[in-house]
Design a protein around this motif. Structure first.
Motif, PDB file in Angstrom:
ATOM      1  N   GLN A 145      -2.852 -24.194  34.456  1.00 57.71           N
ATOM      2  CA  GLN A 145      -2.038 -24.863  33.450  1.00 57.71           C
ATOM      3  C   GLN A 145      -2.610 -26.208  32.999  1.00 57.71           C
ATOM      4  O   GLN A 145      -2.298 -26.683  31.922  1.00 57.71           O
ATOM      5  CB  GLN A 145      -0.613 -25.109  33.972  1.00 57.71           C
TER       6      GLN A 145
ATOM      7  N   THR B 258      -6.178 -28.900  32.955  1.00 57.88           N
ATOM      8  CA  THR B 258      -7.591 -29.134  33.209  1.00 57.88           C
ATOM      9  C   THR B 258      -7.817 -30.640  33.201  1.00 57.88           C
ATOM     10  O   THR B 258      -7.410 -31.320  32.261  1.00 57.88           O
ATOM     11  CB  THR B 258      -8.474 -28.463  32.143  1.00 57.88           C
TER      12      THR B 258
ATOM     13  N   THR C 172      -2.523 -26.409  29.178  1.00 59.61           N
ATOM     14  CA  THR C 172      -2.590 -25.168  28.436  1.00 59.61           C
ATOM     15  C   THR C 172      -1.249 -24.919  27.776  1.00 59.61           C
ATOM     16  O   THR C 172      -0.210 -24.959  28.433  1.00 59.61           O
ATOM     17  CB  THR C 172      -2.915 -23.995  29.388  1.00 59.61           C
TER      18      THR C 172
ATOM     19  N   ARG D 253       1.602 -22.836  26.557  1.00 63.40           N
ATOM     20  CA  ARG D 253       2.115 -21.504  26.889  1.00 63.40           C
ATOM     21  C   ARG D 253       3.312 -21.219  26.005  1.00 63.40           C
ATOM     22  O   ARG D 253       4.230 -22.043  25.911  1.00 63.40           O
ATOM     23  CB  ARG D 253       2.546 -21.439  28.344  1.00 63.40           C
TER      24      ARG D 253
END
Length: 179
Positions: free
Chosen positions: A61, A63, A154, A156
């Protein structure tokens, strides 16, 4: 965050130089091009040109990156003579002042409101052009390698629950009687 953060760092360095170097206070510009005329020296340009992100970890989820940015402070001086030693002395003063002010600025590296994590390198280059017999032009470049962390999440999409919009209503609950 990167582009905005880089611009904020350049703005802060411009502000620091305007306040800290009386010799060039009205001639510190956040640009790569030189907007000055012959009599407007000495002055500074503050700009950046390269950023690199290196992955330092993360999950599915998030980085984590270490952002590295090259920040340039360019000092320019001119002298009405061809005395390169005087021009060099003025360049040494201006580049040294820029280096010291930026490296010791609490707005950049201190406290909870710091803008960067650290400086990893500083490189100073001096150059004097005496090709024109009437004028000695000096240019000093101080390049700071600036580092700060960045996190990218990320995106979603929300899962489809297969239900209509719901609403929530609150109702007052009477307090229990005091004993």
């Amino acid at each position: 965050m990167s582009a905005t953060h880089r611009a904020a760092i350049r703005d802060k360095v411009t502000e620091i130089l305007r306040a800290g170097v009386a010799e060039a206070a009205g001639r510190v510009f956040r640009a790569r091009t030189w907007p000055l005329q012959g009599g407007d020296y000495p002055g500074y340009l503050v700009y950046g040109w390269e950023e690199e992100l290196k992955r330092s970890g993360g999950t599915a989820q998030q980085t984590y990156f270490e952002a590295r940015f090259l920040l340039a402070v360019e000092a320019r001086v001119s002298d009405e003579s061809t005395d390169a030693e005087d021009v060099e002395a003025q360049l040494e003063r201006l580049t040294g002042a820029a280096r010291d002010l930026v490296l010791t600025s609490p707005e950049l590296t201190g406290g909870d409101t710091r803008m960067i994590e650290r400086f990893d390198a500083v490189k100073t280059t001096l150059g004097i052009d005496t090709r024109n017999s009437e004028l000695a032009l000096g240019r000093g470049l101080v390049v700071f390698e600036v580092v700060w962390p960045e996190v990218f999440e990320t995106a979603r999409p929300e899962p489809d629950c297969g239900c209509e919009e719901s609403s929530l209503a609150f109702r007052p609950v009477p307090a229990s009687p005091a004993p």
